[in-house]
Enzyme design. Structure first.
Site, mmCIF file in Angstrom:
data_model
loop_
_atom_site.group_PDB
_atom_site.id
_atom_site.type_symbol
_atom_site.label_atom_id
_atom_site.label_comp_id
_atom_site.label_asym_id
_atom_site.label_seq_id
_atom_site.Cartn_x
_atom_site.Cartn_y
_atom_site.Cartn_z
ATOM 1 N N GLY A 169 0.817 -1.210 0.000
ATOM 2 C CA GLY A 169 0.000 0.000 0.000
ATOM 3 C C GLY A 169 0.849 1.256 0.000
ATOM 4 N N ASP A 170 1.859 1.277 0.856
ATOM 5 C CA ASP A 170 2.770 2.426 0.901
ATOM 6 C C ASP A 170 3.506 2.589 -0.419
ATOM 7 O OD1 ASP A 170 2.786 3.456 3.788
ATOM 8 O OD2 ASP A 170 3.076 1.324 4.091
#
Length: 398
Positions: A169-170
């Protein structure tokens, strides 16, 4: 470690204020492409990534901190905030991944920075974006993965949602932040103005969720966790061989026929249960069982040789050891060796994608200490002398 900077962004200066993963990975991508990335870290403590990693030796910082210069500045006091404003006046891109409202609280919001430098591109990475009812909530990558739909469909159906072994996600939000910055640089060529790039973790994940939402809206279909397969896409799975595991993806008609020939079972390609994409999806489990029964009688090397001979997309499950020993990785220099005063020689992933005329590269190691480049950056860009730096240290601004 020094190397000639021939990167596409060699004339671009980036100020990186972010910490942990999303902001720093965006800075890493821009730095790999040649940008001069000046990372601003909290005095003494630095970016927590300096202490992150797995195993006995924490080496994540060596990757995410590469191609950057480190300066220290305390953003919570006026003297440190002034340093950022002065650096932003001479920058092309500024990256931050604090909770929305934090930069404004520090007097470093877009209105202030654009008044100083109208050409500045401000990349803002956050959990939920800069607007909307959830904007002020704290958000890490895993939360974005859950809200964006990723976690709901990853894992085995009879167990809670799984996560990937990396902070996807990051990394996605950082990649979209980088992509937005590059688009904004192009737009600036026409308009002469910078702008804000708003990259939300959950939206970065949502962007790669294929047709998950339209399938629900039009047909009421709800995607569910399906373990190592994609429901209805067959054959495409990991199969156990006599000495390991092997991934085969033969879910297109002509490719499936080649797999059947490689298995010595060409009749399966015309069997009504498997002859079409829809039929294979309907008989996915039994087809996987057939293939698994065949791979179990062969070694990985034997299966791989047949997949190459019959041109079937397939491959081994690689770990770090496999990558270091693989001839294709070596031929393309997918891994590059660096020589660190602290760790000695070790390999890490190279810079991607590859540009033919303005290649990306790893030109400098991650800064070994917080503020390692204070004297150079503050002298050359801000005109500060030794007495100025002493004064800032005394004020705990750097």
């Amino acid at each position: 470690m020094t190397q000639e900077n021939r990167g596409a962004l060699s004339d671009i200066r980036v100020i990186e204020l972010g910490q942990l993963i999303a902001g720093p990975f965006c800075g890493q991508l821009l730095g790999d492409m040649g940008a001069d990335v000046i990372k601003i870290e909290p005095p003494q403590t630095g970016d927590p990534m300096r202490d992150w990693g797995h195993g006995e030796h924490k080496l994540w910082w060596e990757v995410v901190g590469r191609n950057k210069r480190s300066v220290s500045a305390n953003l919570r006091i006026p003297e440190g905030q002034d340093i950022v404003r002065r650096l932003a006046a001479q920058a092309d891109i500024l990256i931050e991944n604090f909770k929305p409202g934090t930069m404004e609280k520090w007097g470093l919001g877009p209105a202030v920075l654009h008044a100083i430098n109208p050409r500045l591109i401000i990349v803002r990475v956050s959990g939920y974006g800069q607007t909307g009812p959830y904007a002020g909530r704290a958000g890490f990558g895993g939360i974005g993965e859950a809200m964006g739909g990723w976690r709901a469909i990853v894992g085995d159906p009879d167990r809670p949602p799984s996560r990937m072994g990396v902070s996807i996600g990051d990394s996605l939000a950082a990649t979209y932040g980088c992509m937005g910055a590059l688009a904004a640089l192009h737009a600036r060529e026409r308009t002469g103005k910078g702008q804000v790039v708003d990259s939300a973790l959950y939206e970065a994940v949502l962007q790669v969720m294929e047709s998950l939402v339209p399938e629900y809206v039009v047909g009421g279909h709800v995607r569910k966790r399906s373990g190592s397969i994609l429901e209805g896409i067959a054959p495409s799975n990991v199969y156990r061989c006599s000495d390991g595991e092997y991934l085969i993806g033969a879910n297109q008609d002509a490719v499936f026929a080649r797999l059947c020939a490689a298995m010595g079972q060409p009749q399966l390609a015309t069997d009504e249960r498997y002859a079409t994409h829809l039929a294979r999806g309907q008989h996915q489990t039994e087809l996987d069982d057939r293939i698994a029964a065949w791979t179990a009688t062969h070694t990985v090397a034997e299966v791989e040789a047949l997949m190459v001979e019959y041109s079937v997309p397939a491959g081994r499950i690689f770990g770090a050891k496999d990558m270091l020993e693989d001839p294709h990785f070596a031929a393309r220099k997918s891994l590059v060796e660096v020589d660190s005063p602290r760790w000695g020689k070790f390999a890490m992933q190279n810079s991607f994608p590859r540009l033919s005329d303005t290649p990306s590269s790893i030109r400098r190691l991650a800064p070994a200490t917080v503020g390692a480049d204070n004297a150079e950056v503050y002298r050359d860009l801000l005109g500060l002398d030794a007495a100025d730096l002493d004064r800032l240290r005394a004020a705990k601004a750097i």
